[in-house]
Enzyme design. Sequence first.
Site, PDB file in Angstrom:
ATOM      1  N   LYS A 189       4.781   9.366   8.850  1.00  0.00           N
ATOM      2  CA  LYS A 189       4.574   8.805  10.194  1.00  0.00           C
ATOM      3  C   LYS A 189       5.553   9.336  11.245  1.00  0.00           C
ATOM      4  CE  LYS A 189       2.077   4.974   8.221  1.00  0.00           C
ATOM      5  NZ  LYS A 189       0.728   4.604   8.534  1.00  0.00           N
TER       6      LYS A 189
ATOM      7  N   ASP B  44       9.426   3.037  -0.501  1.00  0.00           N
ATOM      8  CA  ASP B  44       8.396   3.598   0.376  1.00  0.00           C
ATOM      9  C   ASP B  44       8.765   3.249   1.811  1.00  0.00           C
ATOM     10  OD1 ASP B  44       6.209   4.252   1.901  1.00  0.00           O
ATOM     11  OD2 ASP B  44       4.737   3.562   0.430  1.00  0.00           O
TER      12      ASP B  44
ATOM     13  N   TYR C  35       0.858  -1.187   0.000  1.00  0.00           N
ATOM     14  CA  TYR C  35       0.000   0.000   0.000  1.00  0.00           C
ATOM     15  C   TYR C  35       0.890   1.231   0.000  1.00  0.00           C
ATOM     16  CZ  TYR C  35      -3.411   3.455   1.701  1.00  0.00           C
ATOM     17  OH  TYR C  35      -4.219   4.560   1.849  1.00  0.00           O
TER      18      TYR C  35
HETATM   19  C1  LIG Z   1       3.884   2.124   3.335  1.00  0.00           C
HETATM   20  C2  LIG Z   1       2.903   3.240   3.299  1.00  0.00           C
HETATM   21  N1  LIG Z   1       2.998   4.173   2.334  1.00  0.00           N
HETATM   22  C3  LIG Z   1       2.156   5.209   2.269  1.00  0.00           C
HETATM   23  C4  LIG Z   1       1.126   5.335   3.170  1.00  0.00           C
HETATM   24  C5  LIG Z   1       0.185   6.492   3.071  1.00  0.00           C
HETATM   25  O1  LIG Z   1       0.414   7.371   4.124  1.00  0.00           O
HETATM   26  P1  LIG Z   1      -0.760   8.380   4.622  1.00  0.00           P
HETATM   27  O2  LIG Z   1      -1.803   7.523   5.286  1.00  0.00           O
HETATM   28  O3  LIG Z   1      -0.061   9.322   5.527  1.00  0.00           O
HETATM   29  O4  LIG Z   1      -1.301   9.042   3.398  1.00  0.00           O
HETATM   30  C6  LIG Z   1       0.979   4.389   4.179  1.00  0.00           C
HETATM   31  C7  LIG Z   1      -0.122   4.513   5.163  1.00  0.00           C
HETATM   32  O5  LIG Z   1      -0.328   3.682   6.020  1.00  0.00           O
HETATM   33  C8  LIG Z   1       1.880   3.310   4.238  1.00  0.00           C
HETATM   34  O6  LIG Z   1       1.769   2.352   5.176  1.00  0.00           O
END
Ligand SMILES: Cc1ncc(COP(=O)(O)O)c(C=O)c1O
Length: 424
Positions: free
Chosen positions: A261, A235, A140
């Site tokens: 985060k 990511d 994700y």
């Molecule tokens: C690996 C990863 N990338 C991107 C995101 C997206 O982040 P946000 O919820 O701050 O938009 C998340 C959200 O949980 C994530 O776990």
Amino acid sequence: MDNAGLRAAAAGLFPGGVNSPVRSFRSVGGDPVPIVSGQGPFVFDAGGSRYIDYIAAFGPLILGHAPAPVVEAIRRTAGDGTAFGALTPGEVDLGARIAAATGLERIRFVNSGTEATMTAIRLARAATGRDLVVKFDGCYHGHSDGLLVKAGSGVATLGLSDSAGVPAAIAGLTAVLPYNDPAALEAWFVAHPGDTAAVIVESIAGNMGLVEPTPAFLDALQRTPRAHGALLIADEVITGFRLRYGLSDMLPAADLACLGKIIGGGLPVGALGGRRELMELLAPIGPVYQAGTLSGNPLVMAAGSAMLGAIADGQAHDRAAALAGHLQNGIETALRRARVPGAVVRRGSMLTLFFRDGAPFDYASARESDLSAFSRFHRAMLDRGVMLPPSQFETWFVSAAHSEAEIDATVLAAGDALREVASR
Ligand SMILES: Cc1ncc(COP(=O)(O)O)c(C=O)c1O
């Protein structure tokens, strides 16, 4: 208002009674738990019940709830004004900390992980002059149109969206490959030479539950796209500053890294970074437009700097990882005693209990988990005052604010809960 009153009021205001779907607890057949406060390893609901928390805001809270340095920094900063639409010293401070810890030459702050990955892809397309993007089934990367895509099978295919409202023309620019399959990655590039702008991947997959990349997969990720002129986007929204102070170090050859985060100390944040010549394709220097009214917000920057200041020596990481190790051992013993098939996958302070025999290696194998056993387990743990992420496909986060007492209490609760699961 009590729990029921808040739930009812929210249901009349927000679709599904929440502002982010997983909070609805629907995937475990439950109801949203309204949280009114958090302190250290605990959260408290509107009825005054206390829970040992492993959601931890889905990742940012490596120091637990309301850590003094972060709270104090937010208070101090708020008194000087909350937003300016101008360069601020807070951005310079947090940016310098991140640059020093990661080696990223240029950074841009945004407001969420979604914005970070979306911008990284726009940048990769501009840098390569190509349109296609490769992602992996079960990873994700936020909810931008082109990334809400996964394949229906393990066969490499151009994607169909998981979400209504995503035009086929956009979903069709994202290819989805099976995770941990270097041959599929190679085959993709052989079949589509010259079309792929970037490969985006979670450095460790945390959104199908915790699934570890094999060394061969990590190796292929760093070689194959580059060999075909595509960029690699790591990511690190979950893993950055969580597994160690800095990037996770699993994909050192990545061209761009996305963060979020922890770097916001629990306030809304995202960031992307990479080599100077790549990042300077962004406006105002380059032709790739990206902007944000509240990007680099002073409160967020102050919270992030306080957080990074408090974890820079690595002690919080070591402590949280050691506690997570104890939790893993305790749950593994409880699984054996209850004779429930299960596997605990852990990396540092992150872990997932899968209700299946053996650790999964991709999304298809993660989905073989017994979801109804997970739901019963989740409910039984909640009844015993343990707040787990409400899905088999989420990662539990242990913080440095947890203590052996909470871990022991969690293991005890898990023993009871697993016996309950086994008895059905
Ligand atoms: C690996 C990863 N990338 C991107 C995101 C997206 O982040 P946000 O919820 O701050 O938009 C998340 C959200 O949980 C994530 O776990």
